[in-house]
Design an enzyme around this catalytic site. Structure first.
Site, short mmCIF file in Angstrom:
data_model
loop_
_atom_site.label_atom_id
_atom_site.label_comp_id
_atom_site.label_asym_id
_atom_site.label_seq_id
_atom_site.Cartn_x
_atom_site.Cartn_y
_atom_site.Cartn_z
N ASN A 23 8.01 11.79 6.36
CA ASN A 23 6.74 12.14 5.92
C ASN A 23 6.58 13.15 4.85
O ASN A 23 5.48 13.19 4.24
CB ASN A 23 5.65 11.90 7.18
CG ASN A 23 5.63 10.59 7.81
OD1 ASN A 23 6.27 9.62 6.96
ND2 ASN A 23 5.01 10.34 8.76
N ARG A 121 -4.35 -0.54 6.84
CA ARG A 121 -3.85 0.59 6.03
C ARG A 121 -4.62 0.62 4.64
O ARG A 121 -3.78 0.32 3.77
CB ARG A 121 -2.48 0.81 5.94
CG ARG A 121 -1.83 0.81 7.28
CD ARG A 121 -0.41 1.16 7.19
NE ARG A 121 -0.21 2.83 7.11
CZ ARG A 121 0.97 3.43 7.28
NH1 ARG A 121 2.17 2.45 7.48
NH2 ARG A 121 1.15 4.60 7.15
#
Ligand code: UD1
Length: 419
Positions: A23, A121
């Site tokens: 990430n 999302r």
């Protein structure tokens, strides 16, 4: 299609190094577009999502080379503003390229990333912030088209501390005439890593790690070099595997502070955990204790990604634990697979009641997303008998040869390629 075959029941013992953070590296790779020059990124993990990001950079006209863990991106001749739908579909996080492409090309076209395995999302916060900064955003037939003359730096108040939206705003506003402020910014360590990288190429970003990030626009950026932080979710995964097998494991190349929520929870489960400067040693109890209610939250709260994996630890414990998932609605889908292995987990909406059982039994299970795949591996390692974990491609998105690392710790785990 490949799957993992695990003969469970062997306590993990030994040392393992944690690879670079997925990430953290993804937005940093997107950011290499900004400096029109050379970027040397160390500790870059070999992951599916990283390979897709490199493919996007090549598609946009960058030259990309890899030497071991070091990736060099030359963005001097980048010229594209469009990510094809096939690449967008393969990695939802490609949305973080939007801010960088826009900053570099003044326009960006990509398809809507859509929902994924762990929930809806949405990207409304990203687009709202872009509009506030003066970008003309058109959403049409599943495509997003953005265009701007130059950004109008100002203060953005995020409704939620979204990691991706914070990163996209940082990327968009580095090269600008004025100061952009993000209030209620995400505070994750990956935001700090992005700030450190951006400053290494000449940007002026401060405040990452707090809820106010300030980006003082500069007129140009220069070449730079950066080392990616260790992956805190991979580190949490190894801790969980030590727990499910009752083992003793030392993690090297880790930042203990980044996994403090997981460490506190595993201590509550009865683990003995010793912290070094860049290492963590866990000695797991024979059987885990249940925990008070765990609620996932933005950093420094308990991470949603580690929640999936913790579920496998609590499945075999001496009592009942409750988990409340506050970030992504679809993060309990593997509870059904764990129940097939003998767990007793009841899921209702965002709540899971985990009644600990004495042991799990190996059987064929399927990963439903990246972290649920890791969770099933952790469960299989501790289970009695043989577990096969299908949909390994999910696991490869975030773990560099997970089975090889686990084998060095004594696990009986093999990857089998099927036709
Ligand atoms: C990142 C991580 C992911 C992690 C998550 C939360 C990457 C590549 N992925 O995902 O592993 O689980 O942070 O720590 O870094 N939201 C909106 N509108 C938006 C954006 C987000 O409503 O425009 C909501 C989401 O639905 C979610 C919450 O905000 O409920 C947090 O999402 P966000 O922090 O944006 O997660 P990602 O950046 O997608």
């Amino acid at each position: 299609m490949s799957y993992l075959v695990i003969n469970g029941g062997k306590p993990l013992e030994g040392e393992v190094s944690v690879h670079g953070s997925k990430n953290a590296v993804l937005p940093i790779l997107a950011a290499t577009l900004l400096n029109r020059g050379i970027n040397v990124i160390h500790n870059c993990p070999r992951l599916k999502d990283v390979e897709i990001s490199l493919e996007i950079l090549r598609h946009l006209g960058c030259t990309v080379t890899r030497d071991g863990d070091t990736v060099t991106v030359c963005s001097k001749n980048a010229c594209g503003d469009h990510i094809p739908v096939e690449l967008m579909r393969r990695m939802r996080s490609s949305i973080v390229f939007m801010g960088a492409i826009l900053a570099r090309m003044q326009s960006a076209v990509m398809s809507m990333p859509g929902g994924c395995e762990i929930g809806l999302r949405p990207i409304d916060l990203h687009l709202k912030a872009f509009r506030t900064l003066g970008v003309d955003v058109v959403e049409e037939q599943g495509e997003i088209r953005c265009r701007m003359q130059k950004i109008i730096p100002q203060t953005i108040q995020l409704e939620l501390p979204s990691v991706g939206a914070t990163e996209n705003i940082m990327l968009l506003s580095c090269v600008a005439d004025g100061v952009t402020v993000i209030n209620n910014a995400a505070r994750e360590p990956e935001i700090i890593d992005l700030q450190n990288y951006l400053n290494a190429i000449g940007a002026c970003v401060t405040g990452a790690g707090t809820d106010t990030v300030k980006i003082r626009g500069v007129s140009r950026l220069h070449d730079g070099e950066h080392t990616i932080i260790p992956d805190r979710i991979v580190a949490s995964t190894y801790l969980a595997c030590a727990m499910t097998t009752g083992g003793t494991v030392t993690l090297n190349r880790v930042i203990p502070a980044h996994i403090s929520a997981m460490i506190a929870t595993l201590r509550e489960c009865g683990a003995h955990i010793f912290l070094g400067r860049q290492s963590v040693t866990i000695r797991a109890p024979h059987t885990a204790l249940p925990v008070r209610t765990i609620r996932t939250a933005p950093y420094p709260g308990f991470p949603t990604d580690a929640q999936s994996i913790l579920l496998s630890v609590l499945a075999v414990s001496r009592g009942t634990s409750i988990i409340k998932e506050n970030i992504f609605e679809g993060r309990f889908r593997h509870a059904f697979e764990l129940n097939r292995m003998g767990a007793d987990i009841e899921v209702e909406g965002r709540l899971a009641v985990v009644r600990g059982v004495r042991r799990l039994y190996g059987c064929p299970v399927m990963a439903c997303d990246l972290r649920s795949g890791a969770a099933l591996v952790a469960a299989g390692l501790g289970a009695h008998g043989t577990t096969t974990v299908g949909n390994v491609h999910y696991i490869d998105r975030g773990y560099e040869q997970l089975e090889r690392e686990l084998r060095t710790l004594g696990a009986d785990i093999e990857r089998v390629e099927s036709l």
